[in-house]
Design an enzyme around this catalytic site. Structure first.
Site, PDB file in Angstrom:
ATOM      1  N   TYR A  37      -3.477  -0.423   1.063  1.00  0.00           N
ATOM      2  CA  TYR A  37      -4.560  -0.477   2.050  1.00  0.00           C
ATOM      3  C   TYR A  37      -5.170   0.909   2.135  1.00  0.00           C
ATOM      4  CZ  TYR A  37      -6.686  -1.233   6.721  1.00  0.00           C
ATOM      5  OH  TYR A  37      -7.527  -1.321   7.800  1.00  0.00           O
TER       6      TYR A  37
ATOM      7  N   LYS B  64      -6.754  -3.298  -0.613  1.00  0.00           N
ATOM      8  CA  LYS B  64      -7.810  -3.528   0.370  1.00  0.00           C
ATOM      9  C   LYS B  64      -8.599  -2.237   0.464  1.00  0.00           C
ATOM     10  CE  LYS B  64      -8.794  -4.279   5.269  1.00  0.00           C
ATOM     11  NZ  LYS B  64      -8.236  -4.423   6.646  1.00  0.00           N
TER      12      LYS B  64
END
Length: 301
Positions: A137, A166
Site C-alpha cells: 500500500y 495499491k
C-alpha cells in the site's frame, strides 16, 4: 486467492458512537448495504478507517466482525500495516486466520525508511505468511515515504506472495513503471478517486475509493462498464463521480464521507476520532452543493 482481488473494493469507514467507542453493529449493517449496492469487495483498516486512531485490539475486532458479515460473498482485503513490525505481524496473522483474500500492508509511516528498509519490511511480512497474498500500500502523502517501482519489482521477483500494489499517489508514471517492471499480471489498484478509470486503461485491476462508502453503485458500475467494453459509459461515470470526489475531500478523509453517510441515514454517528474534527459549517455547505450536482446520492435536507 489473489485472482479474486478485482473491481470496486470499498475501503470502509470505521463506525464510532458519539462518545468515540467502536460501533461494531454498524460495521455489519454497512457491509450488508455495500453488498446490496454492487460492491465487489470490502477492505477495513485502511486510511479511510482511521487505523492510527485505533488500538490493535480494536482493529482486530473490526476485522473479525467484517469477515463474519462478508461470509465469503466477496473478497475481504483488510489493511494490516502499521509503523511497527510486531503490530503489523499480529494484524496480518489475524487476516490470514480469517481467510482474507489478501492483506493490504501500508508502507511504514513517519520513519521515512530507505528503499532497503522498505524491502526488508515487506520481505519479513512475506516470509512470515508465505501462503497469504500481500499487497503493498503506497500512500506517500500520509506515510511520508514512497516505495519506488524498482523496490516493488525486486519484491515481486523474490516473493511469490507479493502479488500487487495499491497506488495512492498522483504520480501516474509510478504505476506505469510498476506494471512495466512487475508484469501486467501484477495487481494494481487505484487509491486515488480520479485515477480509478485511467488506471484501468493502463491495465489496473480495480480501485479502493472512499466515495464507495456513500455511492457504491456508480463506483462499482464504472469497473463493470470498463470490463464489459463499454468505455463510453465508464468514462461518463468517471465524470459523474467528480462532484462526489470533491465532496469526499472537502476536508480530511473520512470526515466528509462520514457526515454524508450520517445524512443519508446509513451511519448512526458521523464521529471521527481526534485529531480529526467534525466537518466545519463551511465545508457542510460546500458538500451539500456538490451533492446537489449528483444523481447518485440523496441526503436529508
Amino acid at each position: 486467492m489473489s485472482a479474486q482481488i478485482r473491481g470496486a473494493i470499498t475501503p470502509l469507514v470505521t463506525p464510532f458512537h458519539d462518545d468515540g467507542e467502536l460501533d461494531l453493529a454498524s460495521v455489519t449493517s454497512l457491509i450488508e448495504w455495500q453488498l446490496e449496492h454492487g460492491t465487489h469487495g470490502i477492505s477495513v483498516g485502511g486510511s479511510t478507517g482511521e487505523p492510527t486512531s485505533m488500538t490493535v485490539e480494536e482493529r482486530i475486532a473490526v476485522m473479525r466482525v467484517a469477515a463474519q458479515a462478508i461470509a465469503g460473498r466477496v473478497p475481504f482485503l483488510p489493511g494490516t500495516g502499521t509503523a511497527r513490525m510486531d503490530e503489523t505481524l499480529e494484524l496480518t496473522a489475524e487476516a490470514d486466520k480469517l481467510g482474507a483474500a489478501g492483506a493490504l500492508v501500508v508502507t511504514p509511516y513517519y520513519g521515512r525508511a530507505q528503499q532497503q528498509g522498505l524491502y526488508d519490511w515487506y520481505a519479513t511480512v512475506a516470509r512470515e505468511f508465505p501462503d497469504l497474498p500481500i499487497l503493498i500500500y503506497n500512500v506517500p502523502v500520509r506515510a511520508a515515504v514512497d516505495i519506488t517501482p524498482d523496490t516493488v519489482a525486486r519484491l515481486r521477483r523474490d516473493f511469490d506472495n507479493i502479488v500487487g500494489i495499491k497506488e495512492t499517489t498522483r504520480d501516474f508514471e509510478h504505476v506505469s513503471y510498476v506494471l512495466d517492471q512487475c508484469g501486467t499480471d501484477f495487481i494494481a489498484l487505484s487509491g486515488i478517486e480520479l485515477l480509478c478509470y485511467p488506471m484501468l486503461c493502463l491495465g489496473g485491476d480495480g480501485h479502493l475509493s472512499c466515495v464507495g462508502n456513500f455511492a457504491p453503485r456508480p463506483v462499482a458500475e464504472l469497473y463493470d462498464a470498463f470490463v464489459a467494453g463499454d468505455h463510453e459509459r465508464a468514462r461518463r461515470l468517471h465524470y459523474d463521480l467528480h462532484p462526489l470526489v470533491d465532496a469526499a475531500f472537502a476536508e480530511t478523509n473520512p470526515v466528509p464521507a462520514k457526515w454524508i453517510m450520517h445524512r443519508m441515514g446509513i451511519l448512526p454517528s458521523p464521529h471521527a476520532r481526534i485529531p480529526l474534527a467534525p466537518l466545519s459549517e463551511a465545508a457542510q455547505k460546500r458538500v451539500l452543493a456538490l451533492l446537489e450536482r449528483s444523481e447518485h446520492v440523496a441526503v436529508a435536507a
